[in-house]
Design an enzyme around this catalytic site. Structure first.
Site, mmCIF file in Angstrom:
data_model
loop_
_atom_site.group_PDB
_atom_site.id
_atom_site.type_symbol
_atom_site.label_atom_id
_atom_site.label_comp_id
_atom_site.label_asym_id
_atom_site.label_seq_id
_atom_site.Cartn_x
_atom_site.Cartn_y
_atom_site.Cartn_z
ATOM 1 N N GLU A 97 -6.447 -3.303 11.966
ATOM 2 C CA GLU A 97 -7.522 -3.117 10.989
ATOM 3 C C GLU A 97 -7.980 -4.493 10.469
ATOM 4 O O GLU A 97 -9.165 -4.787 10.430
ATOM 5 C CB GLU A 97 -6.987 -2.241 9.849
ATOM 6 C CG GLU A 97 -8.017 -1.850 8.811
ATOM 7 C CD GLU A 97 -7.382 -1.088 7.661
ATOM 8 O OE1 GLU A 97 -6.123 -1.079 7.550
ATOM 9 O OE2 GLU A 97 -8.130 -0.499 6.851
ATOM 10 N N HIS B 128 0.824 -1.214 0.000
ATOM 11 C CA HIS B 128 0.000 0.000 0.000
ATOM 12 C C HIS B 128 0.854 1.259 0.000
ATOM 13 O O HIS B 128 0.731 2.122 -0.859
ATOM 14 C CB HIS B 128 -0.940 0.022 1.209
ATOM 15 C CG HIS B 128 -2.227 -0.692 0.966
ATOM 16 N ND1 HIS B 128 -3.225 -0.180 0.175
ATOM 17 C CD2 HIS B 128 -2.661 -1.893 1.391
ATOM 18 C CE1 HIS B 128 -4.241 -1.039 0.135
ATOM 19 N NE2 HIS B 128 -3.926 -2.094 0.863
#
Lengths: 448, 448
Positions: free
Chosen positions: B342, B277
């Site tokens: 997360e 990411h």
């Protein structure tokens, strides 16, 4: 005494009078507060700076810092902050039995109402596997209970009981002590009735910092709720993200919609009940009845003179009151939705018929049997409701505030085949080839 | 290339390595950003000051200000900000049909999942009357979609589709235009598939201000969601309270729990998918298997060299990666709950048996068929999940984010008798005699 309340006529003028001017400006700190802060910190600081100093000190130095500020602000020099349960039980025995019964009735009704609101985990199972939501209570919640005239045991019940219903494991009350008085009996009794787990005699920004970061005595919580003064509110904003916080409560508001059928005595009583909170409270009447619009002020004056808080009532109505005469109940609802009040009270012949049109309110009080004062205590739903127009997008305090969702993904072999190829396409379009590869390797493994 | 990922051994060392150090420090603004802001404002300003200027200008001057900043920042001089639906439809025709199918599959699955989550109004009726909760969708929601490499159509779907399911009347997308390119086709296509209502080619703090306060072209919304750069995040914080905002998203995180049964190839692929990411992403492995702990880095190195984002993967793993070897799956779960990631991925023999122990995570990915990448696209639950440890107290994006509760109070005659006297007692104990009087007058009316 004379009340000089603003009056408007017709939809346009009424809407204009109800337009919100944004959050109220922070009043300058009273001189004695500034003086005390200057003495404590050795220099003149803004409220933000005071909070920053206290929060960082408690974060770094734990109980030592909490003890220092408790002595400085509350005049109390203690070794132990925690108030043992035996003292709450003793307080419960000491309070007036009628009051105890009233607290117990309120707690029972709040509990029963919120039990119905509880969410449960769920999942859906099909050939692609099992996807769902795991609902978990927060582990630990801190509830701040202000001191002085703001020490409202009802607010403690309205916050702690829904948390208990949600399944929160540990509920901790922080309340400011005052010299040798410690925490008032009525707060300790409410803590006992709400069946919280621990009570700490700590107030102000030091209480919020202790709950947010934890100290040797005070465990770190996951969320901090409850009203407080400017320093408490600023401290909550400061620790937001480290823990969750509830919304900052603004001045309280009631908007009464009344037609010709309304009982002017009760309309006046409800406006007074709102106005007596404080000088920044807003009591607003929207009516289709000229006789109520014309007569209600005299009725308010007659009733208010009988009450101890007459000065507050007058100040609040003069500053923030509105009596709006409109042509139709549709126009009244338009005003109500635009204002988005904390409390919207329908004192009209067919109150239920208006409910479907109401979009923005913290609570709807349907008909004259449902005064807002009942909602403050024994009705069942929490009396903590959105203010300052935030009812456009916020909810009253409720069980969901103390529960969180964890999404659950348990894909099947079939799902890898069914959903894998399009996931690869989508990930590659977003330039995330590693995402695509993690799926491709699974597709390949199934094929091999 | 070589990856230098941190390794830990045992519970205590692993927990220490996973301790969060608070929100990442704001990086200094790149020189070209500072230079452009200085040119626009004629003086050197901090990011906060830039946002303050833009928000106040848009609030005061509406479209004129939006036009000014769109020209200054996006190099686009336009009369109309809105992109008509015909252009979205054209974009939908232009994109690769496979990609279109992938977007449609994702939207359909997100829709179907969230339909099951929708709450409905409810009430309870007994002799005391009717008390309940009216569930209302927010009226208008704005969704910000960033530009550049952050222009992710999946995020648009994961935010807009739940809002549509919630019943939001008007969903508005704001996306930065770039010179003559306007908004990318893939974003317009996603807007069409998500069936939003309007799209505006406005970016940055000026978009947030326009949505929060409304301009001649852009209607005021009730809530603003979606990720964005520093200026967007600061602007959202600035308008919080005027409208609702979603949480500020931190760097993304995946924590994989693997035992001896795990497929090392897939574990490595999933860590890579996370690390690709950006350099601040965190990919963490907690394993009970010494051979996986020892072998996974070589596997990552082998796989990552095949990928275009190799540099980002290396940077992220070096900076934030952890490989923790622990004694038991219980210890692994202890680490997972403490970190509150997360994404928590369970690549173990009996993954379901761990689910009851997981308290803190945005999403749980059960078993090797459920890679996190599937959760990013086609699974169904929203991929917008809490980061930075806020899974302790926050939920993934969901339908409730776009619904609010209005409490309903419709007490009966009986309720006034049953609940009135204790309400009077409680109100008087809190010093609110006007509240008590509003009940007493009703009790008296019933008696008369």
């Amino acid at each position: 005494m004379t009340i000089n309340i603003k009056r408007t006529n017709g939809l346009a003028e009424s809407l204009a009078a109800l337009t919100r001017k944004g959050a109220p400006k922070e009043a300058a700190l009273p001189p004695h507060v500034v003086a005390r802060n200057t003495e404590i910190f050795g220099e003149v600081l803004t409220a933000h700076q005071v909070v920053e100093r206290i929060v960082e000190d408690v974060r770094a130095n734990g109980d030592v810092a909490v003890r220092k500020y408790t002595k400085a602000y509350d005049g109390r020099d203690v070794a132990e902050f925690e108030i043992p349960r035996s003292e709450w039980d003793a307080a419960l025995q000491r309070i007036d039995p009628n009051l105890r019964a009233a607290l117990e009735l309120t707690a029972a009704r709040v509990r029963s109402f919120h039990e119905k609101q509880k969410r449960e985990s769920w999942f859906n199972a099909d050939e692609n596997g099992i996807f769902g939501q795991v609902i978990r209570p927060l582990e630990r919640v801190g509830i701040y209970t202000p001191g002085g005239s703001a020490a409202l045991p009802s607010s403690l019940l309205m916050t702690a009981v829904p948390a208990r219903v949600a399944g929160v494991e540990e509920i901790i009350i922080a309340a400011p002590p005052r010299g040798d008085e410690s925490v008032p009996d009525i707060i300790l009794a409410a803590a006992a009735i709400a069946n919280v787990d621990r009570v700490f005699a700590i107030g102000g920004a030091q209480a919020i910092a202790a709950l947010a970061y934890g100290t040797e005595s005070v465990p770190q919580v996951d969320k901090i709720c409850g009203p407080g003064n400017l320093f408490v509110a600023l401290a909550k904003q400061r620790v937001n993200g480290v823990v969750a916080i509830d919304a900052v409560a603004g001045p309280t508001e009631t908007l009464v919609i009344a037609d010709d059928s309304a009982n002017i005595e009760l309309v006046a009583a409800d406006l007074i009940a709102q106005a007596e909170h404080d000088a920044v409270a807003s009591a607003i009447l929207i009516t289709t009845s000229p006789s109520i619009a014309d007569g209600v002020v005299a009725e308010i004056e007659a009733q208010a003179t009988l009450l101890p808080r007459l000065e507050v009532i007058t100040a609040s109505l003069d500053a923030n009151g509105v009596i709006a005469l409109v042509d139709s109940l549709d126009d009244a609802i338009t005003c109500g939705n635009a204002y988005a009040p904390e409390h919207m009270c329908l004192e009209v012949a067919d109150a239920w018929s208006l409910v479907p049109q109401i979009r923005n309110a913290g609570g709807i009080f349907v008909g004259e049997n449902s005064p807002e004062a009942m909602g403050d205590y024994s009705a069942g739903p929490s009396h903590v409701m959105p203010t300052m127009g935030t009812a456009r997008f916020s909810s009253p305090a409720n069980v969901n505030d103390y529960q969180k969702i964890i999404s659950l993904f348990a894909a099947s072999d079939t799902a890898v085949q069914n959903l894998g190829p399009s996931t690869v396409t989508f990930a590659q379009a977003e330039g995330l080839d590693g995402h695509a590869a993690s799926i491709q390797r699974r597709l390949k493994a199934k094929k091999d």
